[in-house]
Write a protein that holds these residues in place. Structure first.
Motif, PDB file in Angstrom:
ATOM      1  N   GLU A 299       0.811  -1.222   0.000  1.00  0.00           N
ATOM      2  CA  GLU A 299       0.000   0.000   0.000  1.00  0.00           C
ATOM      3  C   GLU A 299       0.840   1.266   0.000  1.00  0.00           C
ATOM      4  O   GLU A 299       0.354   2.336  -0.338  1.00  0.00           O
ATOM      5  CB  GLU A 299      -0.935   0.042   1.214  1.00  0.00           C
ATOM      6  CG  GLU A 299      -1.775  -1.195   1.427  1.00  0.00           C
ATOM      7  CD  GLU A 299      -1.198  -2.068   2.513  1.00  0.00           C
ATOM      8  OE1 GLU A 299      -0.039  -2.494   2.352  1.00  0.00           O
ATOM      9  OE2 GLU A 299      -1.882  -2.305   3.516  1.00  0.00           O
ATOM     10  N   ALA A 300       2.108   1.150   0.386  1.00  0.00           N
ATOM     11  CA  ALA A 300       2.960   2.341   0.462  1.00  0.00           C
ATOM     12  C   ALA A 300       3.532   2.738  -0.892  1.00  0.00           C
ATOM     13  O   ALA A 300       4.139   3.811  -1.012  1.00  0.00           O
ATOM     14  CB  ALA A 300       4.104   2.105   1.451  1.00  0.00           C
ATOM     15  N   ALA A 301       3.366   1.899  -1.910  1.00  0.00           N
ATOM     16  CA  ALA A 301       3.870   2.243  -3.244  1.00  0.00           C
ATOM     17  C   ALA A 301       3.208   3.529  -3.720  1.00  0.00           C
ATOM     18  O   ALA A 301       1.994   3.699  -3.606  1.00  0.00           O
ATOM     19  CB  ALA A 301       3.593   1.101  -4.225  1.00  0.00           C
ATOM     20  N   GLU A 302       4.006   4.443  -4.246  1.00  0.00           N
ATOM     21  CA  GLU A 302       3.504   5.762  -4.617  1.00  0.00           C
ATOM     22  C   GLU A 302       3.351   5.894  -6.124  1.00  0.00           C
ATOM     23  O   GLU A 302       4.109   5.313  -6.900  1.00  0.00           O
ATOM     24  CB  GLU A 302       4.439   6.856  -4.098  1.00  0.00           C
ATOM     25  CG  GLU A 302       4.469   6.959  -2.576  1.00  0.00           C
ATOM     26  CD  GLU A 302       5.315   8.115  -2.087  1.00  0.00           C
ATOM     27  OE1 GLU A 302       6.208   8.557  -2.853  1.00  0.00           O
ATOM     28  OE2 GLU A 302       5.094   8.594  -0.964  1.00  0.00           O
ATOM     29  N   VAL A 303       2.360   6.688  -6.514  1.00  0.00           N
ATOM     30  CA  VAL A 303       2.105   6.951  -7.923  1.00  0.00           C
ATOM     31  C   VAL A 303       1.512   8.347  -8.020  1.00  0.00           C
ATOM     32  O   VAL A 303       1.009   8.906  -7.035  1.00  0.00           O
ATOM     33  CB  VAL A 303       1.145   5.885  -8.503  1.00  0.00           C
ATOM     34  CG1 VAL A 303      -0.239   6.037  -7.933  1.00  0.00           C
ATOM     35  CG2 VAL A 303       1.114   5.937 -10.021  1.00  0.00           C
ATOM     36  N   ASP A 304       1.567   8.924  -9.192  1.00  0.00           N
ATOM     37  CA  ASP A 304       1.072  10.282  -9.409  1.00  0.00           C
ATOM     38  C   ASP A 304      -0.394  10.393  -8.995  1.00  0.00           C
ATOM     39  O   ASP A 304      -1.207   9.503  -9.256  1.00  0.00           O
ATOM     40  CB  ASP A 304       1.233  10.639 -10.888  1.00  0.00           C
ATOM     41  CG  ASP A 304       0.994  12.115 -11.151  1.00  0.00           C
ATOM     42  OD1 ASP A 304      -0.167  12.536 -11.090  1.00  0.00           O
ATOM     43  OD2 ASP A 304       1.969  12.837 -11.407  1.00  0.00           O
TER      44      ASP A 304
END
Length: 740
Positions: free
Chosen positions: A428-433
């Protein structure tokens, strides 16, 4: 307070609610996994309590009433009067969903569903029993909110008794000395110190002293700051843990210290009484840590008598009332309007372009590699790149809120289908624009509903197959090769490819008897109008499905793939760019024009031999590559720059494949290099152009068009799955000979 200021506080409250609701759902997730310890329950309780307090400040009576009802049930869990069974946790999750709806309704000035509120309230009553008259009154009647008025003229340090204490009181029971300093966040969360102190009343008697020395004059008064400090001398025989529980849900927004009080008790009010500024020494007292459960520096009972201490012990011993440092504060954050961030990103893009232009201008001069100007230009390039990465990181957000929204979708789908479903979230911590996240909501909603409705079997079928009655849907996210990959998987029955093929043949999507691979059959699921359901339900059956999902993912520059195994489940994988502001592309020359082709669409580049090019029909050409045939088209001719060249010896072919599995080979004159380019919207600054996705500015100041592979290939090659049985090479060669 001005209207603008009120609107600002209201907006801040709803932003705070998003964080509180996220914490609440996180807590429910932990409780479902079996981590229903006291701290987890406190987190959920604090979130609901804070929402209720803030809502009361803005007169949101319906939200306050339901939050209070919900809070009462959670308090019963905290007290150990209700066990967190599966049914209770399921009810709490639905109440959390409805609380989210009430917050959104209040924010948008819309009316919430009163029937849902009443139904969930009745279910809460069944769990906690008949509510008290006071609670019923609060739930049924309008809830009023009156701010506590403070007279700053009378805020000199003074003592107020929680209960009347006679002037002749001398010896009392032991207790605690408490120091309480509120931080501004305490009030923005809707908490009130007076109510906290009143809660101590049931444990014993005591006095409260308020220190207002830090309150500035009215001209320098900051309404967002907290200046008051309170000291409480509480006489009680309850344990320290009970006292801590009173302040537990404000421990992260207040500085609280508790120290043991000697048995000498309260002194009578009058001469010789200890004051807040000059407290009398108390034997065997120890400064206890703040409410973060930090270890106590020195236990009161472990302190040696001063007369018996050795010189070494005196030198190393810590004072019993040593100040206790507060736990490390959470990272500081600031809320910024998204438009400001977007503008900053555009400016950084311009900076990168200017740096490229400067580098190209300098390169025209014959400077040696060690020249100072070149070194400074290289340093500027590196700095511009770091600034660009930093600014892009500001716009990046974790996928966690998106996944949490899917949890509700699964609960709704589970209730509709009657299937028991458990959601597992990973990465869940994966970041995206942020823009990518917003546009992923609808596609992910559809795919999650599909996983429950189509992917998971019924309870009876699962048990017959030796599976648990409860199905599992897993959402995972991870960064791979500069992209984010999101997977939606289930442990259901997998794709029944025979049935998919039959439906495809019935609807004319497949040539009967054609030899199809597993991936080609799976691709039928993305065809418009395709549905595995014979009957229309609330979730599916209308044929508006994965084709729309795929087109939306493709519009984001993403790719979709399927892997499935009968009896074990299906995995849908979505690969997306981390941002929509920067593109990795191949810069090419076409008839004197410079264009950019997204690198994700390029499979390979080659200079073909005459044996690889075959002419069919009225002059159309195909390329034989890796045992397959792909149509050939000239990029210059498509945009009207020139006529298609007959001789390809001096040209380069780029074999591209789109998200809809269309393949073609594009003729270009030459390749320049592979680079990151800043995307500029063509529609915003000009008009939409077929086959062009956007534009960019090159280092020499020229505008380069970014090709839309899907738009180009759509007019050249049909999807691979609809080709069905590819024609044999010898047949095409025969056709070409006839055409000649």
């Amino acid at each position: 307070m001005s209207v603008g200021g009120s609107d600002q506080f209201r907006a801040s409250f709803f932003e705070e609610c998003e964080e509180l609701l996220e914490a609440m759902h996180d807590g429910f997730g932990l409780m479902i996994d079996g981590n229903d310890d006291d701290e987890t329950i406190h987190v959920v309780f604090r979130a609901v309590h804070s929402i209720k307090g803030g809502a009361g400040a803005f007169g949101l009576d319906g939200l306050v009433a339901f939050a209070h009802h919900f809070e009462t049930a959670l308090d019963q869990v905290r007290a150990g009067k209700i066990s967190t069974s599966d049914d209770v946790l399921s009810l709490f999750q639905h109440c959390g969903d409805h609380l989210s709806d009430l917050v959104v309704s209040a924010r948008d000035d819309k009316d919430a569903d009163p029937a849902q509120t009443k139904a969930l309230g009745a279910q809460l009553d069944d769990v906690i029993g008949t509510p008290s008259e006071a609670e019923s009154a609060l739930s049924d009647a309008a809830v009023s909110f009156e701010p506590l008025a403070l007279d700053f003229m009378d805020l000199a340090p003074a003592e107020v008794a929680l209960e009347d204490v006679g002037p002749d009181t001398v010896a009392r029971k032991s207790g605690f000395l408490l120091d309480f300093t509120a931080e501004p966040e305490l009030f923005t969360c809707g908490n009130e110190p007076a109510l906290l102190f009143k809660a101590l009343d049931r444990f014993g008697q005591g006095r409260i002293s308020v220190n207002a020395d830090e309150v500035p004059g009215l001209a320098r008064l900051d309404p967002m700051m907290s200046y008051l400090q309170w000291s409480i001398d509480l006489e009680t025989d309850v344990s320290e843990d009970i006292i801590r529980d009173v302040f537990d849900f404000v421990s992260d927004c207040a500085i609280i210290t508790i120290s043991a009080r000697g048995a000498s008790g309260l002194l009578p009010i009058g001469e010789g009484e200890p004051t807040v500024e000059d407290p009398a020494p108390v034997e065997a007292s120890a400064a206890l840590p703040p409410l973060e459960n930090a270890p106590t520096d020195v236990a009161a009972e472990a302190l040696p008598e001063p007369a018996e201490a050795t010189p070494e012990e005196k030198a190393t011993a810590k004072p019993a009332t040593a100040p206790v440092s507060k736990a490390a504060p959470p990272p500081q954050t600031i809320r910024v309007d998204f438009e400001r961030v977007d503008k900053l990103i555009n400016l950084v893009g311009e900076l990168v372009i200017k740096e490229a232009m400067l580098s190209q201008a300098v390169s025209k001069h014959d400077l040696t590699s060690g020249d100072e100007v070149l070194q400074e230009i290289e340093g500027l390039k590196q700095l511009a790149g770091e600034i660009q990465e930093g600014v892009m990181a500001i716009r990046a957000q974790p996928v966690k809120p998106l996944f949490q929204r899917m949890a509700r979708t699964i609960r709704d789908a589970s209730a509709t289908t009657g299937k028991r479903v458990r959601l597992i979230m990973k990465g869940e911590a994966a970041e995206v624009d942020k823009t990518v996240l917003e546009r992923l909501v609808d596609p992910l909603n559809h795919m999650v509903r599909n996983a429950v409705d189509h992917g998971l079997e019924s309870k009876e079928d699962r048990l017959a197959a030796g599976k648990p009655a409860e199905g599992t849907v897993t959402l995972s996210a991870a960064h791979r090769s500069g992209r984010v990959v999101i997977e939606i998987s289930d442990d259901g029955g997998g794709i029944n490819r025979e049935k998919v093929r039959e439906i495809g043949e019935e609807r004319g999507l497949v040539t009967p008897g054609a030899a199809l691979t597993a991936s080609e059959i799976d691709a039928l699921l993305f065809m418009p109008g395709f549905s595995m359901k014979d009957e229309v339900s609330e979730l599916s059956g209308r044929g508006v499905g994965l084709d729309v999902v795929r087109s939306e993912i493709s519009a984001l520059g993403g790719r979709m793939s399927i892997s499935s195994e009968m009896g074990k489940g299906t995995v849908f994988s979505i690969s997306l760019p981390l941002t929509l502001a920067v593109l990795e592309g191949m810069v090419v020359d076409v008839a004197g024009q410079t264009m950019v082709i997204p690198i994700t669409a390029i499979q390979e580049t080659l200079q073909p031999s005459s044996a690889q090019i075959h002419t069919i029909g009225s002059g159309s050409r195909v390329l034989s590559v890796r045992d397959s045939l792909v149509p050939v088209a000239d990029l210059g001719a498509i945009f009207g720059f020139r006529d298609t060249p007959d001789d390809l010896d001096d040209h380069t072919l780029l074999v591209i494949e789109t998200e809809t599995e269309r393949r073609c080979a594009l003729i270009v004159d030459s390749l320049q290099d592979q680079r990151q380019v800043v995307i500029k919207s063509l529609e915003t600054n000009y008009n939409r152009v077929d086959g062009i996705a956007a534009a960019t500015i090159l280092g020499d100041g020229r505008i380069a068009l970014i090709v839309d592979p899907e738009g180009i290939a759509g007019g050249i090659a049909p999807p691979q799955s609809s080709l069905m049985t590819p024609p044999r090479l010898d047949a095409l060669e025969g056709a070409s000979n006839v055409a000649k």
